[in-house]
Design an enzyme around this catalytic site. Structure first.
Site, PDB file in Angstrom:
ATOM      1  N   ASP A   1       0.852  -1.174   0.000  1.00 53.96           N
ATOM      2  CA  ASP A   1       0.000   0.000   0.000  1.00 53.96           C
ATOM      3  C   ASP A   1       0.897   1.236   0.000  1.00 53.96           C
ATOM      4  O   ASP A   1       2.067   1.169   0.396  1.00 53.96           O
ATOM      5  CB  ASP A   1      -0.890  -0.034   1.255  1.00 53.96           C
ATOM      6  CG  ASP A   1      -1.824   1.149   1.344  1.00 53.96           C
ATOM      7  OD1 ASP A   1      -2.298   1.622   0.291  1.00 53.96           O
ATOM      8  OD2 ASP A   1      -2.081   1.603   2.470  1.00 53.96           O
TER       9      ASP A   1
ATOM     10  N   GLU B   1      -0.279   4.999   0.923  1.00 54.70           N
ATOM     11  CA  GLU B   1      -0.553   5.942   2.013  1.00 54.70           C
ATOM     12  C   GLU B   1      -0.590   5.215   3.359  1.00 54.70           C
ATOM     13  O   GLU B   1      -1.241   4.191   3.509  1.00 54.70           O
ATOM     14  CB  GLU B   1      -1.871   6.657   1.768  1.00 54.70           C
ATOM     15  CG  GLU B   1      -1.838   7.578   0.551  1.00 54.70           C
ATOM     16  CD  GLU B   1      -3.171   8.241   0.313  1.00 54.70           C
ATOM     17  OE1 GLU B   1      -3.544   9.142   1.089  1.00 54.70           O
ATOM     18  OE2 GLU B   1      -3.863   7.839  -0.643  1.00 54.70           O
TER      19      GLU B   1
ATOM     20  N   GLU C   1      -0.876  10.084   4.839  1.00 50.83           N
ATOM     21  CA  GLU C   1      -2.219  10.029   4.254  1.00 50.83           C
ATOM     22  C   GLU C   1      -2.534  11.384   3.618  1.00 50.83           C
ATOM     23  O   GLU C   1      -2.574  12.416   4.292  1.00 50.83           O
ATOM     24  CB  GLU C   1      -3.252   9.704   5.327  1.00 50.83           C
ATOM     25  CG  GLU C   1      -3.122   8.299   5.909  1.00 50.83           C
ATOM     26  CD  GLU C   1      -3.761   7.241   5.034  1.00 50.83           C
ATOM     27  OE1 GLU C   1      -4.407   7.601   4.022  1.00 50.83           O
ATOM     28  OE2 GLU C   1      -3.605   6.047   5.359  1.00 50.83           O
TER      29      GLU C   1
ATOM     30  N   SER D   1      -2.422   0.853  -4.722  1.00 49.33           N
ATOM     31  CA  SER D   1      -3.034   1.914  -3.935  1.00 49.33           C
ATOM     32  C   SER D   1      -4.403   2.276  -4.478  1.00 49.33           C
ATOM     33  O   SER D   1      -4.632   2.256  -5.688  1.00 49.33           O
ATOM     34  CB  SER D   1      -2.132   3.155  -3.945  1.00 49.33           C
ATOM     35  OG  SER D   1      -2.735   4.216  -3.250  1.00 49.33           O
TER      36      SER D   1
ATOM     37  N   ASN E   1      -8.999  -1.673   3.412  1.00 52.06           N
ATOM     38  CA  ASN E   1      -8.974  -2.041   1.997  1.00 52.06           C
ATOM     39  C   ASN E   1      -7.723  -2.811   1.593  1.00 52.06           C
ATOM     40  O   ASN E   1      -7.569  -3.195   0.439  1.00 52.06           O
ATOM     41  CB  ASN E   1      -9.152  -0.806   1.111  1.00 52.06           C
ATOM     42  CG  ASN E   1      -8.013   0.191   1.244  1.00 52.06           C
ATOM     43  OD1 ASN E   1      -7.345   0.259   2.264  1.00 52.06           O
ATOM     44  ND2 ASN E   1      -7.802   0.980   0.205  1.00 52.06           N
TER      45      ASN E   1
END
Length: 199
Positions: free
Chosen positions: A7, A9, A15, A90, A154
């Site tokens: 991932d 962020e 973020e 991402s 996610n």
């Protein structure tokens, strides 16, 4: 061949939406996939907040241009890329990611895109449904062993579909609800764990 999927962020960069929330003072923009597992619900909420506050894509990009990767992220990526193929998976957008990816040495990134009208974000386009999970499935189907790491709701499907997967700097709630997943807070420990899987 071995591939590491990460991932972006929260794992390699701050973020983006939280940084933008800090700059604008709009608390609602602090919500991320760590807080809201329904990505479509989250993005519609964000787009509505941007519209209500008269904010454009350029406003977000101006904040992103001042952001830097997390301390140690570049060295971590260099260590991995010396041994493995690495793909950043991402749910961010091409229009957001470019400056940060450049600062990380331009690793491969698979992400999504925004739909704009005169510079105003009106919608978003996902590359494929459940893109992180689907990408890991596709990589496995063509003979790759995949190890993945992420921090948010996610990322869980990607992590669980992989040969091995790890949480990195995640929330207490996500860690607590996934006690079987190893969790790391330091890049060196995560890199060591990835090496162990691929030995």
């Amino acid at each position: 061949m071995n591939i590491v999927c990460l991932d972006m962020e929260g794992v390699l960069t701050p973020e983006i939406w939280i940084e933008f929330a800090e700059k604008t003072g709009i608390a609602g923009l602090r919500l991320t996939t760590r807080d809201e597992p329904d990505y479509d619900k989250l993005m519609k909420y964000r787009i509505n907040l941007l519209k209500e506050n008269g904010l454009s894509l350029a406003d977000i990009q101006n904040v992103i241009s001042e952001m830097e990767p997390l301390k140690g992220a570049g060295e971590f990526l260099d260590r991995l890329r010396d041994k493995y193929q690495v793909i950043i998976l991402s749910d961010t957008f091409e229009e957001f990611a470019r400056p940060l990816i450049k600062k990380l040495g331009n690793p491969t990134i698979f992400c999504n895109s925004l739909v704009t009208n005169y510079g105003i974000i009106i919608d978003y386009h996902m590359r494929i449904p459940n893109s992180k999970h689907g990408t890991v499935l596709a990589l496995k189907s063509i003979g790759f062993d995949v190890v993945s790491a992420g921090d948010s709701h996610n990322d869980l499907a990607m992590i669980r579909e992989s040969k091995a997967g790890f949480l990195f700097r995640s929330t207490d709630a996500i860690i607590g609800s996934n006690p079987d997943l190893e969790h790391f807070t330091e890049y060196s420990d995560l890199a060591d764990a990835i090496d162990r899987v691929f030995k």
